[in-house]
Scaffold this motif. Structure first.
Motif, PDB file in Angstrom:
ATOM      1  N   LEU A 158      40.441  57.100  18.311  1.00  0.00           N
ATOM      2  CA  LEU A 158      40.020  58.160  19.235  1.00  0.00           C
ATOM      3  C   LEU A 158      41.175  58.517  20.148  1.00  0.00           C
ATOM      4  O   LEU A 158      41.058  58.548  21.361  1.00  0.00           O
ATOM      5  N   SER A 159      42.301  58.794  19.550  1.00  0.00           N
ATOM      6  CA  SER A 159      43.489  59.172  20.302  1.00  0.00           C
ATOM      7  C   SER A 159      43.415  60.631  20.706  1.00  0.00           C
ATOM      8  O   SER A 159      42.485  61.351  20.338  1.00  0.00           O
ATOM      9  N   ALA A 160      44.408  61.074  21.458  1.00  0.00           N
ATOM     10  CA  ALA A 160      44.437  62.464  21.904  1.00  0.00           C
ATOM     11  C   ALA A 160      44.440  63.423  20.727  1.00  0.00           C
ATOM     12  O   ALA A 160      43.759  64.452  20.739  1.00  0.00           O
ATOM     13  N   VAL A 164      41.661  66.357  19.776  1.00  0.00           N
ATOM     14  CA  VAL A 164      42.038  67.755  19.524  1.00  0.00           C
ATOM     15  C   VAL A 164      41.451  68.229  18.203  1.00  0.00           C
ATOM     16  O   VAL A 164      40.917  69.337  18.106  1.00  0.00           O
ATOM     17  N   ARG A 165      41.533  67.381  17.169  1.00  0.00           N
ATOM     18  CA  ARG A 165      40.969  67.755  15.871  1.00  0.00           C
ATOM     19  C   ARG A 165      39.457  67.918  15.944  1.00  0.00           C
ATOM     20  O   ARG A 165      38.894  68.846  15.355  1.00  0.00           O
ATOM     21  N   TRP A 170      34.568  71.318  16.015  1.00  0.00           N
ATOM     22  CA  TRP A 170      33.350  71.778  16.680  1.00  0.00           C
ATOM     23  C   TRP A 170      33.413  73.269  16.981  1.00  0.00           C
ATOM     24  O   TRP A 170      32.414  73.966  16.914  1.00  0.00           O
ATOM     25  N   THR A 171      34.599  73.753  17.317  1.00  0.00           N
ATOM     26  CA  THR A 171      34.755  75.185  17.550  1.00  0.00           C
ATOM     27  C   THR A 171      34.492  75.958  16.264  1.00  0.00           C
ATOM     28  O   THR A 171      33.831  77.003  16.272  1.00  0.00           O
ATOM     29  N   GLU A 172      34.989  75.428  15.144  1.00  0.00           N
ATOM     30  CA  GLU A 172      34.747  76.071  13.847  1.00  0.00           C
ATOM     31  C   GLU A 172      33.263  76.009  13.470  1.00  0.00           C
ATOM     32  O   GLU A 172      32.711  76.977  12.938  1.00  0.00           O
ATOM     33  N   GLU A 173      32.605  74.872  13.760  1.00  0.00           N
ATOM     34  CA  GLU A 173      31.173  74.747  13.467  1.00  0.00           C
ATOM     35  C   GLU A 173      30.363  75.763  14.269  1.00  0.00           C
ATOM     36  O   GLU A 173      29.434  76.386  13.749  1.00  0.00           O
TER      37      GLU A 173
END
Length: 439
Positions: A158-160, A164-165, A170-173
């Motif tokens: 759960l890195s930065a 970001v990914r 979620w934005t694409e979903e």
């Protein structure tokens, strides 16, 4: 109290001994909380039992299938490598059983697709809800690993860059959801509201416009979700027209909302046949705001006698009594009630089992109450696109726990044209009476 004696322990660094128990530490040289370790072990045991039961059920389902030689066709085939699933109590190590189809030939293979532990799952759904909450609270991407480690223990993966990914996914979903085809959908009821969140939204986005619908099966679903101006009829019109363009041709039979004029104006233009039902919670608050606090308790009881009445006739009587009592001294409060009289009592023309659902916008309010409490104003604003995606993930998570409306078996009757009066079906009864009279 459990006391660890690391100094006398023969174990290598990264482990501690408590009596006869060996507990793996989250990080070498750091002792983990014994209760957390107990919860993790319990979680692993329960998860193991669950995945084993799931496999057993799958095998039982195909137990009658045999190979050409008469042997069991679908069998267990060892385990996949161990993997850590991030949960609310930190990483839990699990092994997923494998299943093999021993059938020969080029026919279609039976494949096992686990529901509890999907093949590429690396975190529990609870973390997928926690991450957008923290994002909306103002936690920067670079701080996520440290924050999550403090909340759930060691947080590998759960890195930065991972955050970001996830944000991009979620934005694409959300973008795909906004473009989904609605031609096969129908909603009998809908609830609409403009939700103000103290989240990291850009200033020009004053609120989020939300529409929730009830399907013919009684299931509540999120239909519309976008940013806009709550009082703007143009914002609501854009949202309703977008739903219509994507295939939602049949208008809901009734819409429930507060007194926002923008929504009702847009509804009349896009879905003119949809009945209007004002939210009694909002209306009560608006009326009481026009009266002194000393009268609030008494006036609230009088208003409850209206919407709690058994019949529409009794409700009208209670409404007229309220007006007669308060008209002289509190004309604005009485006018606030009477101007929406028909829209406040529309629910009486629908099944009585649905009244509690139709009298308020509670399906929206209850969902966003939690979201409101989990968002605060932050100095760094997100773009509307990103913030909407984060809130969308929270609502999507909440949607899984929405209950079907009571009396959902009555909804198909409404679609078929059955009429209701005072919550009771009358169309069929009158048809039977006419048939009996003709006989």
């Amino acid at each position: 109290m459990v006391v660890f004696n690391a100094s006398t322990s023969p174990m290598k660094e990264g482990y501690a001994v408590s009596d006869n128990n060996v507990i793996k530490l989250a990080q070498p040289g750091v002792f983990t909380d014994s209760l957390t370790e107990l919860l993790r072990r319990g979680a692993r045991a329960l998860l193991t039992q669950a995945v084993e039961a799931e496999v057993a059920e799958f095998l039982a389902k195909h137990a009658d299938l045999k190979t050409e030689t008469g042997h069991q066709r679908v069998v267990r085939h060892g385990h996949l490598p161990e993997r850590d699933i991030m949960t609310g109590v930190g990483p839990v190590t699990v092994r997923q059983p494998r299943v093999r189809d021993r059938a020969s030939g080029d026919g279609e293979r039976i494949r096992y697709s686990p529901a509890i532990l999907p093949r590429y799952a690396r975190r529990s759904k609870s973390l997928e809800v926690l991450i957008p909450i923290l994002y909306l609270k103002g936690i920067s991407t670079g701080d996520f690993e440290e924050v999550l480690a403090a909340l759930v223990g060691d947080a590998p993966g759960l890195s930065a860059s991972t955050i970001v990914r996830l944000k991009e996914v979620w934005t694409e979903e959300h973008a795909r959801w906004q473009k989904r085809d609605l031609s096969a959908k129908r909603y009998v009821y809908c609830w609409a509201d403009g939700i103000h969140l103290e989240a990291r939204l850009e200033q020009q986005a004053q609120c989020i416009l939300v529409i929730i619908g009830a399907t013919p099966e009684g299931k509540k679903e999120l239909i519309g979700f976008t940013d806009g101006l709550r009082e703007s009829s143009q914002s609501w019109r854009d949202l309703l027209l977008d739903l219509k363009r994507r295939g939602l041709k049949t208008a809901p039979q009734i819409a429930v909302a507060d007194g926002a004029l923008g929504f009702w104006k847009a509804l009349g233009e896009v879905w003119p046949t949809t009945r209007e039902q004002r939210c009694w919670v909002h209306k009560t608050a608006n009326i009481l705001n026009k009266m002194p606090k000393s009268l609030h308790a008494k006036a609230k009881r009088a208003l409850q006698e209206i919407w709690m009445a058994e019949t529409k006739k009794d409700a009208v009587t209670a409404l007229e009594a309220f007006v007669e009592t308060y008209q002289v001294k509190y004309e604005r409060a009485a006018d606030c009630l009477t101007k929406d009289r028909d829209a406040l009592l529309a629910f009486y023309d629908f099944p009585a089992e649905h009244w509690k659902h139709l009298r308020t916008t509670n399906p929206i309010e209850s969902t966003f109450a939690t979201v409101r409490h989990r968002t605060i104003r932050s100095k760094g604003c997100l773009s509307n696109k990103t913030a909407l995606a984060m809130v969308f993930k929270l609502v999507e998570g909440a949607q899984k726990s929405w209950r079907r409306i009571d009396g959902h078996n009555q909804l198909p009757k409404l679609i078929q044209g059955v009429k209701f009066a005072d919550g009771i079906e009358v169309f069929r009864n009158s048809a039977v009476s006419h048939a009996q009279a003709a006989a």
